[in-house]
Motif scaffolding. Structure first.
Motif, PDB file in Angstrom:
ATOM      1  N   PRO A 190      -2.796   2.758  -4.237  1.00  0.00           N
ATOM      2  CA  PRO A 190      -3.059   4.062  -3.607  1.00  0.00           C
ATOM      3  C   PRO A 190      -3.935   3.959  -2.358  1.00  0.00           C
ATOM      4  CG  PRO A 190      -3.418   4.171  -5.980  1.00  0.00           C
ATOM      5  CD  PRO A 190      -3.228   2.727  -5.632  1.00  0.00           C
ATOM      6  N   LYS A 191      -3.597   4.791  -1.382  1.00  0.00           N
ATOM      7  CA  LYS A 191      -4.378   4.982  -0.152  1.00  0.00           C
ATOM      8  C   LYS A 191      -4.504   3.731   0.726  1.00  0.00           C
ATOM      9  CE  LYS A 191      -7.167   8.540  -2.346  1.00  0.00           C
ATOM     10  NZ  LYS A 191      -8.498   8.927  -2.758  1.00  0.00           N
ATOM     11  N   GLY A 193       0.808  -1.207   0.000  1.00  0.00           N
ATOM     12  CA  GLY A 193       0.000   0.000   0.000  1.00  0.00           C
ATOM     13  C   GLY A 193       0.846   1.264   0.000  1.00  0.00           C
ATOM     14  N   GLU A 194       0.281   2.297  -0.556  1.00  0.00           N
ATOM     15  CA  GLU A 194       0.950   3.596  -0.659  1.00  0.00           C
ATOM     16  C   GLU A 194       1.265   4.202   0.707  1.00  0.00           C
ATOM     17  OE1 GLU A 194      -0.046   7.571  -3.163  1.00  0.00           O
ATOM     18  OE2 GLU A 194      -1.662   6.830  -1.870  1.00  0.00           O
ATOM     19  N   LYS A 195       0.474   3.892   1.718  1.00  0.00           N
ATOM     20  CA  LYS A 195       0.640   4.503   3.038  1.00  0.00           C
ATOM     21  C   LYS A 195       1.570   3.706   3.953  1.00  0.00           C
ATOM     22  CE  LYS A 195      -3.351   6.081   4.709  1.00  0.00           C
ATOM     23  NZ  LYS A 195      -4.786   6.050   5.051  1.00  0.00           N
ATOM     24  N   LEU A 231       7.455   1.461   2.456  1.00  0.00           N
ATOM     25  CA  LEU A 231       7.375   1.599   0.997  1.00  0.00           C
ATOM     26  C   LEU A 231       8.738   1.904   0.373  1.00  0.00           C
ATOM     27  CD1 LEU A 231       5.937   1.859  -1.737  1.00  0.00           C
ATOM     28  CD2 LEU A 231       5.261   4.178  -1.067  1.00  0.00           C
ATOM     29  N   VAL A 262       2.071  -0.653  -6.246  1.00  0.00           N
ATOM     30  CA  VAL A 262       1.758   0.165  -5.080  1.00  0.00           C
ATOM     31  C   VAL A 262       0.300   0.612  -5.200  1.00  0.00           C
ATOM     32  CG1 VAL A 262       2.343   2.228  -3.762  1.00  0.00           C
ATOM     33  CG2 VAL A 262       4.151   0.945  -4.932  1.00  0.00           C
ATOM     34  N   GLU A 299      10.937   0.214  -2.879  1.00  0.00           N
ATOM     35  CA  GLU A 299      11.454   0.992  -4.017  1.00  0.00           C
ATOM     36  C   GLU A 299      12.963   0.802  -4.153  1.00  0.00           C
ATOM     37  OE1 GLU A 299       8.057   4.523  -3.874  1.00  0.00           O
ATOM     38  OE2 GLU A 299       9.891   4.736  -2.688  1.00  0.00           O
TER      39      GLU A 299
END
Length: 156
Positions: free
Chosen positions: A123-124, A94-96, A100, A121, A104
């Motif tokens: 979003p939210k 998840g983006e949050k 993360l 990924v 990457e």
């Protein structure tokens, strides 16, 4: 962390056995257990599931502080040469998520080692959102993408 256990196994296998594995899939992986693995931004970031302090405490329970730079514990500490004969990866998170940036960085490491990797990924979404697919439509769709990836075949 399941990711560190999977990576420890892969690093310990001979190239012959690595070649028998065709895909590795990580959900919300934890790939670096060193204390410098969390940037100052991440240490302040709000994650609905856990905090930077939770992560640092978990490291203390998981391994000795002198061991955290070992690539079999922190895969981000591996050199590109350690990825010989590795299969392709699919990483979904998840983006949050607090971790993360580790994913990457891991994708960059894999690309340097010439290993194919898909980073998905969502979003939210928060850490391990896929576990509540009956409640969150995005989770159900994310799992569906994983299923399509698992079932994909290269044309012969």
């Amino acid at each position: 962390s399941g990711a560190s256990i999977a990576m420890a196994l892969m690093f310990s296998l001979s190239e012959k056995f690595r070649e028998s594995i065709n895909k590795i899939i990580f959900f919300s992986p934890w790939l670096d257990m060193t204390t410098d693995s969390l940037s100052s931004t991440e240490k302040k970031q709000k994650d609905e599931v856990f905090s930077a302090n939770d992560i640092l405490h978990a490291v203390e329970l998981y391994t000795y502080s002198s061991n955290v730079k070992n690539p079999t514990i922190s895969a981000l500490k591996a050199g590109p040469e350690m990825f010989n004969s590795f299969p392709e990866f699919y990483i979904q998170l998840g983006e949050k998520e607090l971790l993360l940036s580790q994913s990457e960085d891991f994708v960059d490491l894999l690309e340097h080692a010439k290993i194919k990797c898909t980073l998905d990924v969502v979003p939210k979404m928060m850490y391990m959102f896929q576990m509540v697919d009956e409640y969150i439509p995005e989770a159900h769709l994310a799992i569906e993408r994983i299923a399509k990836y698992i079932n994909s075949r290269e044309e012969v």
